[in-house]
Design a protein around this motif. Structure first.
Motif, PDB file in Angstrom:
ATOM      1  N   GLY A 136      24.480 -13.050 -37.250  1.00  0.00           N
ATOM      2  CA  GLY A 136      24.235 -14.133 -36.322  1.00  0.00           C
ATOM      3  C   GLY A 136      23.920 -15.429 -37.013  1.00  0.00           C
ATOM      4  N   CYS A 137      24.429 -15.555 -38.215  1.00  0.00           N
ATOM      5  CA  CYS A 137      24.161 -16.761 -38.950  1.00  0.00           C
ATOM      6  C   CYS A 137      25.232 -17.745 -38.571  1.00  0.00           C
ATOM      7  CB  CYS A 137      24.241 -16.452 -40.421  1.00  0.00           C
ATOM      8  SG  CYS A 137      25.323 -15.070 -40.696  1.00  0.00           S
ATOM      9  N   GLY A 138      24.842 -18.886 -38.132  1.00  0.00           N
ATOM     10  CA  GLY A 138      25.817 -19.809 -37.564  1.00  0.00           C
ATOM     11  C   GLY A 138      26.596 -20.590 -38.582  1.00  0.00           C
ATOM     12  N   TRP A 181      27.152  -9.860 -33.285  1.00  0.00           N
ATOM     13  CA  TRP A 181      26.292 -10.898 -33.879  1.00  0.00           C
ATOM     14  C   TRP A 181      26.853 -11.403 -35.216  1.00  0.00           C
ATOM     15  CZ3 TRP A 181      20.259 -10.472 -34.820  1.00  0.00           C
ATOM     16  CH2 TRP A 181      19.693 -11.747 -34.600  1.00  0.00           C
ATOM     17  N   GLN A 198      24.590 -11.877 -25.262  1.00  0.00           N
ATOM     18  CA  GLN A 198      23.869 -13.093 -25.653  1.00  0.00           C
ATOM     19  C   GLN A 198      24.072 -13.447 -27.119  1.00  0.00           C
ATOM     20  OE1 GLN A 198      19.527 -13.223 -24.983  1.00  0.00           O
ATOM     21  NE2 GLN A 198      19.512 -14.447 -26.842  1.00  0.00           N
ATOM     22  N   ALA A 230      26.551 -15.963 -28.570  1.00  0.00           N
ATOM     23  CA  ALA A 230      26.340 -17.405 -28.411  1.00  0.00           C
ATOM     24  C   ALA A 230      26.349 -18.165 -29.729  1.00  0.00           C
ATOM     25  CB  ALA A 230      25.028 -17.659 -27.676  1.00  0.00           C
ATOM     26  N   THR A 231      26.091 -17.460 -30.818  1.00  0.00           N
ATOM     27  CA  THR A 231      26.132 -18.117 -32.116  1.00  0.00           C
ATOM     28  C   THR A 231      27.552 -18.607 -32.434  1.00  0.00           C
ATOM     29  OG1 THR A 231      24.232 -16.940 -33.003  1.00  0.00           O
ATOM     30  CG2 THR A 231      25.841 -17.677 -34.602  1.00  0.00           C
ATOM     31  N   GLY A 232      28.545 -17.922 -31.891  1.00  0.00           N
ATOM     32  CA  GLY A 232      29.915 -18.311 -32.169  1.00  0.00           C
ATOM     33  C   GLY A 232      30.633 -18.972 -31.005  1.00  0.00           C
ATOM     34  N   VAL A 233      30.114 -18.770 -29.792  1.00  0.00           N
ATOM     35  CA  VAL A 233      30.817 -19.260 -28.611  1.00  0.00           C
ATOM     36  C   VAL A 233      30.067 -20.435 -27.980  1.00  0.00           C
ATOM     37  CG1 VAL A 233      31.558 -18.663 -26.267  1.00  0.00           C
ATOM     38  CG2 VAL A 233      31.815 -17.004 -28.115  1.00  0.00           C
ATOM     39  N   ALA A 234      30.790 -21.506 -27.714  1.00  0.00           N
ATOM     40  CA  ALA A 234      30.198 -22.635 -26.996  1.00  0.00           C
ATOM     41  C   ALA A 234      30.636 -22.525 -25.548  1.00  0.00           C
ATOM     42  CB  ALA A 234      30.653 -23.945 -27.608  1.00  0.00           C
ATOM     43  N   ALA A 235      29.708 -22.133 -24.676  1.00  0.00           N
ATOM     44  CA  ALA A 235      30.040 -21.866 -23.277  1.00  0.00           C
ATOM     45  C   ALA A 235      30.710 -23.064 -22.603  1.00  0.00           C
ATOM     46  CB  ALA A 235      28.775 -21.460 -22.520  1.00  0.00           C
ATOM     47  N   VAL A 263      31.078 -19.000 -18.758  1.00  0.00           N
ATOM     48  CA  VAL A 263      30.445 -17.953 -19.567  1.00  0.00           C
ATOM     49  C   VAL A 263      29.021 -17.709 -19.065  1.00  0.00           C
ATOM     50  CG1 VAL A 263      29.494 -17.396 -21.841  1.00  0.00           C
ATOM     51  CG2 VAL A 263      31.793 -18.372 -21.657  1.00  0.00           C
ATOM     52  N   TYR A 279      25.783 -15.616 -20.185  1.00  0.00           N
ATOM     53  CA  TYR A 279      25.248 -14.797 -21.274  1.00  0.00           C
ATOM     54  C   TYR A 279      24.401 -13.670 -20.711  1.00  0.00           C
ATOM     55  CZ  TYR A 279      27.068 -18.054 -24.678  1.00  0.00           C
ATOM     56  OH  TYR A 279      27.912 -18.805 -25.440  1.00  0.00           O
TER      57      TYR A 279
END
Lengths: 382, 101
Positions: A9-11, A136, A171, A174-179, A190, A192
């Motif tokens: 989950g590291c952005g 993640w 949820q 969310a680190t990779g997806v911009a709703a 989206v 979450y």
């Protein structure tokens, strides 16, 4: 950890979504996108559901013994990187054009967790191509990301399969997806959902609201225990390297080199290396919150020191006093190094923090190792 | 049990109140309850628990979140791997390492 079983989950994904995201014609194949030949050889596929976008494979929401065996194997790191399912759209139960769409990764472990928790529900399951990586971690790398999601929506003609425009994402995606970008580009909203797939039924029950509890990533005793087998296997290379290098060097004596001496030493050295290994890989993760300091490497150092001191007091260390001290320094240093590597498996460390920790930890580990070597040299010289 | 926390002094997280429209998206995506939406106002309540995953920043339609997510994970093994390859921190990727999947 829900769909994922390990932290990441590291952005660090820098994917940019171009707004004119068009799927190249050849990606569609001929007619039916992505789900083209329904792969019947997969044991979890039990049928098909007719939709306006063609037939969608229907999957079982019950796991069989093979799925559990597979889960057991990946926990032990066996063929972990090949544990995947084909990306695309699947049906759970008998969904229709109003049914919910859940989204997950194509790591089979994640896929299994989600379908298992959709038992009794009629829903669609959209599987993104994350190269067999959990949600993640994939979100951190950007493969579970806005671009792949939008692409997959188009490839599966999702707008024909359902009449609503809602997607339920884990949820941690969310680190990779911009709703807001997904909405802008695809028209799909989206939502979450919970972190853990096991909370899906409660989430649906609660009218698609994830409670505080469902949103928080935990790292309790059992979560940490589950990571131990894989860490034991994954770090085996360090254990073997240490064992071989130290055994070879242990043949050095005042008269030169003795192969026999080196061979005799293998068993006692294996004991020492194993002590450091277990302190760093088993004890440190399990006792994580109870060891003082936030520093993983220091936690490992403390446990390595405790384990080696206990062995010393129990007269379980071989050799004279000087050698014993060398062994204590080595076990502590090795345990510290391995514990430091557990930062990546934990669910709460930042990159900046780990870099800060390593700046001090690595020199300390090297110094401890050097002290051990010096003591052994002294032992030979005297 | 007390919540686990890591080094907070190196964290870069901040919320620009002037840009924020209090939509609460950050509250929904944060895995560590760093944000709170109370009385129609978003604020940071648990900065120490931030792990810089970047979920809030990516999902903030207003660009109100300041966060340097860096170039990799909070993973020492990945940093070491990256140092060996001469690259940014990496887990070897799905086709190489088996650590991160």
């Amino acid at each position: 950890m829900g769909c994922s079983d390990q932290k990441c989950g590291c952005g660090n994904s820098n994917e940019l979504v171009s707004l004119q995201l068009k799927v190249p014609a050849n990606d569609y194949g001929c007619k039916t996108p992505s789900n083209d030949p329904v792969p019947t050889s997969k044991p979890y596929i039990i049928g098909g559901i007719e939709t306006r976008a063609g037939e969608i494979p229907q999957i079982s929401a019950r796991l069989d013994w093979k799925d559990y065996l597979g889960a057991f194997k990946v926990r032990w790191g066996i063929r972990r990187d090949q544990y995947r399912v084909d990306p695309g759209l699947y049906a759970v139960g008998i969904p229709n054009d109003r049914s919910d769409i859940f989204v997950t990764a194509n790591y089979k472990f994640s896929f299994d967790l989600v379908r298992k928790n959709l038992n009794g529900v009629n829903a669609w399951l959209l599987v993104l191509d994350t190269k067999g990586v959990n949600v993640w971690c994939a979100a951190g790398k950007g493969t579970f990301g806005t671009k792949e999601l939008v692409r997959r929506i188009q490839l599966t003609s999702l707008d024909k399969v359902v009449i609503h425009r809602r997607l339920i994402l884990p949820q941690l995606g969310a680190t990779g997806v911009a709703a807001h970008l997904v909405k802008e580009v695809s028209g799909f909203t989206v939502i979450y959902g919970p972190v853990r797939a096991t909370d899906i039924p409660a989430f649906v029950q609660a009218n698609y609201k994830a409670s505080k509890e469902m949103r928080r990533v935990k790292f309790d005793w059992y979560d940490r225990l589950k990571l131990v087998p894989n860490d034991i296997i994954y770090n085996m290379r360090y254990l073997l390297t240490m064992l071989i290098v130290i055994s070879v060097l242990s043949g050095i004596n005042a008269n030169g080199y003795s192969m026999q001496q080196a061979l005799r030493n293998i068993v006692p050295i294996a004991k020492i290396v194993a002590a450091g290994y277990i302190a760093g890989i088993v004890f440190t993760p399990l006792l994580l919150p109870y060891i003082p300091t936030r520093n993983f490497s220091f936690k490992g150092l403390i446990l390595g020191a405790i384990v080696s001191m206990l062995l010393f007091l129990n007269h379980s260390l071989d050799g004279g006093l000087m050698v014993n001290f060398a062994e204590i320094f080595f076990i502590s240093s090795f345990s510290s190094f391995l514990a430091m590597n557990f930062t990546g498996a934990s669910t709460y460390t930042s990159l900046a923090g780990v870099k800060k920790e390593m700046k001090i930890a690595i020199p300390v580990q090297v110094i401890f190792g050097a002290i051990a070597v010096m003591l052994l040299v002294l032992e030979i010289a005297i | 049990m007390e919540r686990l926390r890591y080094f907070s002094e190196v964290l870069t997280l901040d919320l620009i109140q002037e840009k924020c429209n209090n939509c609460g998206m950050c509250v929904k995506v944060c895995p560590h309850e760093v944000f709170e939406l109370k009385d129609k106002k978003v604020r940071i309540i648990g900065r120490d628990f931030c792990m810089e995953c970047g979920a809030c920043k990516r999902n903030c339609p207003q660009g109100a979140i300041v966060l340097d997510v860096g170039d990799g994970c909070g993973c020492a093994a990945g940093i070491i791997q990256g140092a060996f390859n001469g690259t940014a921190p990496t887990c070897g990727g799905p086709d190489k390492g088996t650590c991160c999947n």
